[in-house]
Design an enzyme around this catalytic site. Structure first.
Site, mmCIF file in Angstrom:
data_model
loop_
_atom_site.group_PDB
_atom_site.id
_atom_site.type_symbol
_atom_site.label_atom_id
_atom_site.label_comp_id
_atom_site.label_asym_id
_atom_site.label_seq_id
_atom_site.Cartn_x
_atom_site.Cartn_y
_atom_site.Cartn_z
ATOM 1 N N GLU A 271 0.877 -1.365 0.018
ATOM 2 C CA GLU A 271 0.269 -0.309 0.111
ATOM 3 C C GLU A 271 1.032 1.606 0.310
ATOM 4 O OE1 GLU A 271 -3.313 2.000 3.506
ATOM 5 O OE2 GLU A 271 -1.663 0.404 3.660
ATOM 6 N N LYS A 330 -8.990 2.136 -2.963
ATOM 7 C CA LYS A 330 -9.417 1.796 -1.716
ATOM 8 C C LYS A 330 -10.813 1.662 -1.432
ATOM 9 C CE LYS A 330 -7.953 1.303 2.907
ATOM 10 N NZ LYS A 330 -6.543 1.670 3.969
ATOM 11 N N CYS A 381 -5.257 -2.950 2.555
ATOM 12 C CA CYS A 381 -5.617 -2.529 4.126
ATOM 13 C C CYS A 381 -6.633 -2.952 4.856
ATOM 14 C CB CYS A 381 -4.578 -1.026 4.423
ATOM 15 S SG CYS A 381 -4.197 -1.337 6.334
#
Length: 509
Positions: A271, A330, A381
């Site tokens: 990330e 994301k 994440c």
């Protein structure tokens, strides 16, 4: 229950740790006591233990936050999200205590009804809580990654299938305990049946899980992919500054070239591995981009995208010619850290209090991530916590899972739990998973949840993992969390039947 989850991983405790609260709830009518203090204590014990890693955001002095203020922020975050989880336990205990007072008989029919209702209620609350932004510690997390057999129940109806098994076994043990201490006369045959029920439930759940666990994995060398993983190990305190940029470019460029020379099909970075706007002209001059043009190997690059005047936390597919093939933004952003809830009302206030850049734009939940090797399932994440996010992508054609995370400055407990989340997602979707993190734990996981390789913590590492794209679809991928709905319907029916029989009994008397 908190000790059942990683990093301690005493998963067997989860099969009995809810029993004391069950007993308190069922005895509330007799004792005429409130279940709330016990539910609050149990909730704090579980969620507070599992989520203690959140305090790892302290100290934030590298962001300019004074030490004491940083400690206060960390404690507030831990307390708030713990109490959010406590709310689930309190609602469950209160509703179950009310129902138990209506169906309080100590016969087999009433016992099974209470356990069914308690199980359906807990699964429903976990489903509802998971719709929000603050979700992490499902009871199913206590079994990952120590009990891979039971995790395979997730292929049936997602993580709530594992939760249902845990709650049901705990409830049956609690009922058996109360029968054993009861002064009421109960037939010996009924007692034996009640004593055997938790053993049978535990055994049946594991037998079903074992059947799914031993299913062979097909292997086709012609379609296998060799994926290179780079764990950059760039501490957060320097990541967003010039020193971190230089270290990132050097580490990821060198790692990419090394892996490309070893014959990988693609390279995965963590990330925001390269913390700048990937679409900006600056990328053309970067050493990493030049390395892609030189080696002609696909790269999945963690960086930032741009939507209007805002940025996205993104993963890009860059082919060997340097062209951007696809972009994933994301979806599940971290509240306050990456976005401001109710920004139109709270934005100005939060901006004065928080040093964090809380203005990332949320990705489209229905986006697809096309690659030269087929469609991939992607999680960045916090996405790893949400099973439906991976199910949605698997149903639309995703053939393997790529997850990219930062995880820097958190303890080993958080890293282990994050890995545990990805293990569950791999099993539920029946997909190979490749994890790339900044500081650990990067890993390769097969569709049965077996961790074939896992990195060390706070180290720079390179690894090559071989995975197999798959197009299978589990019951969970096809139908979603159907079990929770079935349990709710059955609970409603059994409650109605029990109350009807009770009324008829009173009338006849």
């Amino acid at each position: 229950m908190g000790l059942a989850a990683e990093p301690t991983g005493f998963w067997l405790l989860a099969w009995v740790a809810l029993v004391p609260l069950w007993v308190v709830v069922l005895r509330s009518k007799i004792k005429k006591t409130s279940v709330l203090p016990f539910a609050i204590a149990w909730g704090i014990g579980y969620h507070g233990t599992v989520l203690f890693w959140i305090t790892g955001i302290h100290p934030m002095t590298w962001l300019g936050v004074p030490w004491l203020a940083s400690l206060a922020i960390a404690l507030f975050c831990w307390s708030f999200i713990t109490l959010w989880g406590v709310g689930l336990v309190v609602v469950w205990a209160k509703i179950l205590s009310i129902i138990s007072r209506k169906i309080s008989e100590q016969n087999l029919n009433s016992i099974l009804t209470r356990v069914l209702v308690g199980t359906a209620l807990w699964c429903s609350l976990e489903w509802f809580w998971s719709l929000g932004s603050l979700w992490w510690s499902s009871l199913s997390l206590t079994q990952s990654f120590g009990n891979l057999v039971i995790l395979h129940l997730g292929q049936i109806s997602g993580p709530n299938t594992v939760t249902a098994a845990l709650v049901a076994v705990n409830g049956l043990i609690a009922e058996a305990w109360l029968i054993n201490t009861s002064r009421n006369r109960i037939e010996t045959r009924t007692k034996i049946a009640i004593y055997l029920l938790p053993i049978l439930c535990f055994s049946l759940a594991h037998l079903v899980g074992f059947y799914l666990y031993i299913q062979p994995l097909e292997s086709n060398p012609e379609t296998a992919l060799k994926i290179g993983i780079i764990q950059g190990n760039i501490p957060n305190k320097i990541k967003l500054y010039s020193e971190g940029w230089r270290k990132a470019l050097q580490g990821y460029t060198t790692g990419y070239k090394t892996l490309a020379d070893q014959g990988v099909d693609a390279v995965l970075t963590p990330e925001t591995a390269l913390p700048f706007l990937w679409k900006s002209p600056a990328r053309y001059q970067s050493s990493f981009y030049q390395a892609i043009l030189e080696k002609n190997v696909v790269a999945w690059v963690g960086s930032y995208g741009q939507v209007g005047n805002r940025i996205s936390n993104s993963l890009f597919t860059v082919d060997g010619e340097g062209n951007m093939v696809s972009q994933y933004d994301k979806v599940n952003l971290v509240p306050l850290g990456e976005y401001i809830p109710f920004e139109s009302f709270l934005g100005r206030f939060i901006n004065r209090l928080s040093p964090l850049d809380s203005h990332l734009v949320k990705g489209d939940p229905n986006q697809q991530f096309k690659t030269p090797f087929g469609q991939a399932i992607v999680g960045i994440c916090y996405d790893s916590t949400f099973a439906r996010h991976f199910r949605r992508q698997a149903k639309s054609g995703g053939e393997f899972i790529l997850t990219a995370s930062n995880n820097s400055h958190y303890s080993a407990g958080m890293l282990a739990q994050h890995h545990a989340q990805d293990v569950m997602r791999a099993i539920e979707t029946d997909r190979w998973t490749v994890r790339a993190t900044n500081t650990g734990y990067s890993a390769v996981v097969d569709p049965h949840g077996k961790t074939l390789w896992i990195s060390e913590m706070d180290t720079y590492e390179l690894h090559i993992g071989t995975i197999q794209p798959r197009q299978t679809q589990t019951l969970y991928v096809r139908w979603g969390d159907w079990l929770t709905l079935v349990l709710l319907i059955l609970s409603g029916v059994t409650i109605a039947v029990n109350l009807t029989l009770k009324i008829k009994s009173v009338v006849s008397d």
